[in-house]
Design a protein around this motif. Structure first.
Motif, PDB file in Angstrom:
ATOM      1  N   ARG A  18       0.871  -1.186   0.000  1.00 52.62           N
ATOM      2  CA  ARG A  18       0.000   0.000   0.000  1.00 52.62           C
ATOM      3  C   ARG A  18       0.907   1.235   0.000  1.00 52.62           C
ATOM      4  O   ARG A  18       1.421   1.628   1.035  1.00 52.62           O
ATOM      5  N   PRO A  19       1.098   1.842  -1.173  1.00 54.15           N
ATOM      6  CA  PRO A  19       2.063   2.939  -1.268  1.00 54.15           C
ATOM      7  C   PRO A  19       1.748   4.140  -0.395  1.00 54.15           C
ATOM      8  O   PRO A  19       2.646   4.931  -0.073  1.00 54.15           O
ATOM      9  N   ALA A  20       0.500   4.300   0.016  1.00 53.35           N
ATOM     10  CA  ALA A  20       0.149   5.483   0.817  1.00 53.35           C
ATOM     11  C   ALA A  20       0.687   5.405   2.245  1.00 53.35           C
ATOM     12  O   ALA A  20       0.781   6.422   2.934  1.00 53.35           O
ATOM     13  N   ILE A  21       1.042   4.194   2.689  1.00 49.79           N
ATOM     14  CA  ILE A  21       1.492   4.055   4.080  1.00 49.79           C
ATOM     15  C   ILE A  21       2.769   3.198   4.138  1.00 49.79           C
ATOM     16  O   ILE A  21       2.792   2.143   4.781  1.00 49.79           O
ATOM     17  N   PRO A  22       3.827   3.667   3.483  1.00 53.44           N
ATOM     18  CA  PRO A  22       5.026   2.825   3.345  1.00 53.44           C
ATOM     19  C   PRO A  22       5.653   2.402   4.674  1.00 53.44           C
ATOM     20  O   PRO A  22       6.166   1.286   4.784  1.00 53.44           O
ATOM     21  N   ASN A  23       5.588   3.260   5.678  1.00 54.11           N
ATOM     22  CA  ASN A  23       6.248   2.907   6.941  1.00 54.11           C
ATOM     23  C   ASN A  23       5.521   1.799   7.700  1.00 54.11           C
ATOM     24  O   ASN A  23       6.129   1.114   8.512  1.00 54.11           O
ATOM     25  N   LEU A  24       4.231   1.646   7.456  1.00 51.18           N
ATOM     26  CA  LEU A  24       3.517   0.536   8.078  1.00 51.18           C
ATOM     27  C   LEU A  24       3.715  -0.738   7.275  1.00 51.18           C
ATOM     28  O   LEU A  24       3.780  -1.834   7.844  1.00 51.18           O
ATOM     29  N   GLU A  67       6.421  -1.508   5.866  1.00 53.68           N
ATOM     30  CA  GLU A  67       7.765  -1.973   6.221  1.00 53.68           C
ATOM     31  C   GLU A  67       7.771  -2.996   7.354  1.00 53.68           C
ATOM     32  O   GLU A  67       8.729  -3.728   7.526  1.00 53.68           O
ATOM     33  N   THR A  68       6.723  -3.002   8.158  1.00 54.45           N
ATOM     34  CA  THR A  68       6.698  -3.889   9.315  1.00 54.45           C
ATOM     35  C   THR A  68       6.643  -5.359   8.904  1.00 54.45           C
ATOM     36  O   THR A  68       6.825  -6.237   9.724  1.00 54.45           O
ATOM     37  N   GLY A  69       6.366  -5.622   7.650  1.00 51.64           N
ATOM     38  CA  GLY A  69       6.327  -7.010   7.175  1.00 51.64           C
ATOM     39  C   GLY A  69       5.011  -7.320   6.520  1.00 51.64           C
ATOM     40  O   GLY A  69       4.957  -7.658   5.358  1.00 51.64           O
ATOM     41  N   SER A  70       3.928  -7.176   7.246  1.00 47.36           N
ATOM     42  CA  SER A  70       2.623  -7.468   6.675  1.00 47.36           C
ATOM     43  C   SER A  70       1.565  -6.610   7.347  1.00 47.36           C
ATOM     44  O   SER A  70       1.457  -6.591   8.578  1.00 47.36           O
ATOM     45  N   LEU A  71       0.780  -5.931   6.536  1.00 46.93           N
ATOM     46  CA  LEU A  71      -0.302  -5.127   7.106  1.00 46.93           C
ATOM     47  C   LEU A  71      -1.356  -6.025   7.756  1.00 46.93           C
ATOM     48  O   LEU A  71      -2.056  -5.592   8.664  1.00 46.93           O
ATOM     49  N   ALA A  72      -1.446  -7.265   7.281  1.00 51.95           N
ATOM     50  CA  ALA A  72      -2.444  -8.180   7.846  1.00 51.95           C
ATOM     51  C   ALA A  72      -2.115  -8.573   9.277  1.00 51.95           C
ATOM     52  O   ALA A  72      -2.997  -8.933  10.049  1.00 51.95           O
ATOM     53  N   THR A  73      -0.824  -8.505   9.619  1.00 54.27           N
ATOM     54  CA  THR A  73      -0.441  -8.957  10.962  1.00 54.27           C
ATOM     55  C   THR A  73       0.021  -7.806  11.865  1.00 54.27           C
ATOM     56  O   THR A  73       0.475  -8.043  12.978  1.00 54.27           O
ATOM     57  N   LEU A  74      -0.102  -6.591  11.373  1.00 54.08           N
ATOM     58  CA  LEU A  74       0.239  -5.441  12.225  1.00 54.08           C
ATOM     59  C   LEU A  74      -0.843  -5.319  13.313  1.00 54.08           C
ATOM     60  O   LEU A  74      -2.022  -5.276  13.002  1.00 54.08           O
ATOM     61  N   PRO A  75      -0.431  -5.301  14.569  1.00 59.50           N
ATOM     62  CA  PRO A  75      -1.446  -5.279  15.634  1.00 59.50           C
ATOM     63  C   PRO A  75      -2.332  -4.038  15.605  1.00 59.50           C
ATOM     64  O   PRO A  75      -1.856  -2.928  15.404  1.00 59.50           O
ATOM     65  N   ILE A  76      -3.608  -4.280  15.766  1.00 64.80           N
ATOM     66  CA  ILE A  76      -4.589  -3.199  15.893  1.00 64.80           C
ATOM     67  C   ILE A  76      -5.385  -3.504  17.150  1.00 64.80           C
ATOM     68  O   ILE A  76      -6.117  -4.487  17.201  1.00 64.80           O
ATOM     69  N   SER A  96      -4.419   6.414   3.694  1.00 66.80           N
ATOM     70  CA  SER A  96      -3.401   7.350   4.206  1.00 66.80           C
ATOM     71  C   SER A  96      -3.160   6.984   5.665  1.00 66.80           C
ATOM     72  O   SER A  96      -3.905   6.199   6.261  1.00 66.80           O
ATOM     73  N   TYR A  97      -2.118   7.587   6.242  1.00 67.40           N
ATOM     74  CA  TYR A  97      -1.906   7.368   7.671  1.00 67.40           C
ATOM     75  C   TYR A  97      -3.087   7.917   8.477  1.00 67.40           C
ATOM     76  O   TYR A  97      -3.493   7.343   9.483  1.00 67.40           O
ATOM     77  N   ALA A  98      -3.629   9.037   8.029  1.00 68.76           N
ATOM     78  CA  ALA A  98      -4.763   9.636   8.745  1.00 68.76           C
ATOM     79  C   ALA A  98      -5.973   8.705   8.712  1.00 68.76           C
ATOM     80  O   ALA A  98      -6.669   8.538   9.721  1.00 68.76           O
ATOM     81  N   GLN A 125      -0.913  13.542  10.431  1.00 67.67           N
ATOM     82  CA  GLN A 125      -1.466  14.812   9.962  1.00 67.67           C
ATOM     83  C   GLN A 125      -0.717  15.310   8.725  1.00 67.67           C
ATOM     84  O   GLN A 125      -1.318  15.751   7.752  1.00 67.67           O
ATOM     85  N   SER A 126       0.622  15.226   8.771  1.00 65.90           N
ATOM     86  CA  SER A 126       1.400  15.761   7.645  1.00 65.90           C
ATOM     87  C   SER A 126       1.959  14.677   6.735  1.00 65.90           C
ATOM     88  O   SER A 126       2.570  14.973   5.714  1.00 65.90           O
ATOM     89  N   ASP A 127       1.779  13.410   7.120  1.00 66.22           N
ATOM     90  CA  ASP A 127       2.292  12.271   6.341  1.00 66.22           C
ATOM     91  C   ASP A 127       3.824  12.178   6.370  1.00 66.22           C
ATOM     92  O   ASP A 127       4.393  11.401   5.624  1.00 66.22           O
ATOM     93  N   SER A 128       4.471  12.981   7.183  1.00 66.93           N
ATOM     94  CA  SER A 128       5.935  12.883   7.226  1.00 66.93           C
ATOM     95  C   SER A 128       6.335  11.847   8.274  1.00 66.93           C
ATOM     96  O   SER A 128       5.593  11.574   9.217  1.00 66.93           O
ATOM     97  N   SER A 129       7.517  11.281   8.093  1.00 66.64           N
ATOM     98  CA  SER A 129       7.973  10.286   9.061  1.00 66.64           C
ATOM     99  C   SER A 129       9.417  10.552   9.433  1.00 66.64           C
ATOM    100  O   SER A 129      10.199  11.079   8.635  1.00 66.64           O
ATOM    101  N   LEU A 130       9.738  10.188  10.645  1.00 66.58           N
ATOM    102  CA  LEU A 130      11.038  10.503  11.214  1.00 66.58           C
ATOM    103  C   LEU A 130      11.578   9.262  11.915  1.00 66.58           C
ATOM    104  O   LEU A 130      10.847   8.609  12.651  1.00 66.58           O
TER     105      LEU A 130
END
Lengths: 284, 101
Positions: free
Chosen positions: A11-17, A19-28, A124-126, A235-240
């Protein structure tokens, strides 16, 4: 009854998430997306669920197990690309055939949390944060025996450790083995996933703190997603990538300096400037 | 790093990073420039791609050096979003006037 779940791929809109490996297994809220969906489909009567996992079958298998905890049988199929719903129907089911859950639960692309199709997760992250925040009241299913709503809008694990001098402001969610130290403020709109640590006098508001993430003393996480040392402003989509582990760090099999916040705090006192900063901010 | 004085305004710019590598040099250069008692200090962060706690410490030292009389205006110009995030994480955005031009 049968059903098919399609895990999200890239999902190109949320690259940093991603990166964790799989969006399906990211804890929510203490469970990963695929488990929220398996639980939902099981409640609708599914007994056999096929999970299509683009390049993440191992992670999904590790997270979901064999399905016995929900009384279902899971079959996990690894693919190279994420199929569309129509492609999944043509490959893995026969539309309208008996023995399948009724549409749209016969084949589900996990782009939102169960029951919340109006809140897409991956635009998006938002949008991800909005969907996860809205899910808080719904995440307290009967199987989550350690979570309870201790005050209106405050969901707390019985295994979390909250200092009597910390403040929780609704709505907020504090997961298993999370720690909130004295003087810290969590909320409103704060989600601490399992094993997150919020150190003394830190603030977390309108933010999601990922599992095994350390939020350092006197830091302020606002309108952000904090995952390990990565801080994403939804809010700004920037990551640090925060370089100083006493501010923000991963607690998961990390180098020595990150593995235990206490030595890190000793380093903080050596630097000293944050303490002075605090005094200035409070007018001291 | 470039330091210019225009009237009573001290401008600091061209800071590619503000980290443990160069924060001491930053402090020293700015401390020397402060002897002219500027009424406005502008730190242009538009080119600053990396900052860490040492860099934040250098900014805070500057804040402390200018606050006793409370007459000096301290501005951070055009921080990139990542630096802005770091300032917010450490609550330092409360100490500085942050201006986007």
């Amino acid at each position: 009854m049968k059903s098919i779940l399609i895990c999200p791929g890239s999902r190109p809109a949320i690259p940093n998430l991603v990166e964790t490996g799989s969006l399906a297994t990211l804890p929510i809220l203490g469970e990963c997306l695929v488990n929220h969906w398996v639980e939902h489909l099981a409640a609708l009567g599914a007994k056999e669920i096929t999970i299509i996992a683009p390049k993440c079958a191992e992670l999904v298998a590790a997270a979901a197990g064999d399905g016995a905890r929900w009384g279902v049988t899971l079959k996990i199929i690894e693919t190279n690309v994420e199929p569309t719903v129509d492609e999944a129907i043509s490959h893995y089911s026969s539309k309208g055939a008996e023995g399948w859950l009724p549409a749209p639960f016969d084949v589900v692309s996990m782009n939102h949390l169960p029951g919340d199709p109006a809140l897409p997760l991956f635009d998006s992250y938002a949008s991800w944060f909005a969907a996860v925040s809205a899910w808080m009241p719904k995440a307290l299913t009967p199987t989550r025996i350690r979570m309870s709503e201790v005050r209106p809008g405050i969901w707390l694990s019985s295994r979390a450790r909250i200092s009597p001098n910390a403040e929780l402001i609704a709505p907020c969610w504090v997961g298993d083995h999370a720690i909130v130290e004295a003087g810290a403020t969590v909320g409103p709109g704060a989600i601490l996933e399992d094993r997150a640590v919020v150190d003394e006098k830190a603030n977390v508001s309108n933010s999601w703190v990922g599992p095994d993430t350390f939020v350092g003393r006197m830091t302020s996480v606002m309108r952000s997603l904090a995952l390990g040392s990565t801080l994403i402003s939804w809010q700004s989509d920037s990551s640090l990538r925060v370089r100083d582990p006493f501010l923000l760090a991963s607690l998961k099999k990390a180098p020595e300096a990150q593995a235990n916040p206490r030595p890190v705090r000793a380093r903080q006192s050596q630097l000293g400037f944050l303490a002075s900063l605090r005094a200035r901010l409070s007018g001291g | 790093m470039k330091i210019e004085t225009q009237g009573t305004c001290l401008s600091i710019s061209e800071i590619p990073e503000l980290t443990a590598v160069n924060s001491a040099q930053f402090r020293e250069k700015v401390r020397t420039a402060l002897s002219d008692s500027p009424s406005v200090i502008e730190i242009n962060l538009s080119q600053t791609r990396f900052m860490d706690s040492s860099g934040l410490g250098a900014l805070f030292a500057l804040y402390r050096a200018t606050t006793p009389g409370n007459t000096t205006v301290l501005r951070l110009l055009n921080p990139i979003p990542e630096v802005q995030q770091l300032l917010e994480l450490t609550q330092m955005q409360q100490l500085f006037e942050i201006v986007t031009r």
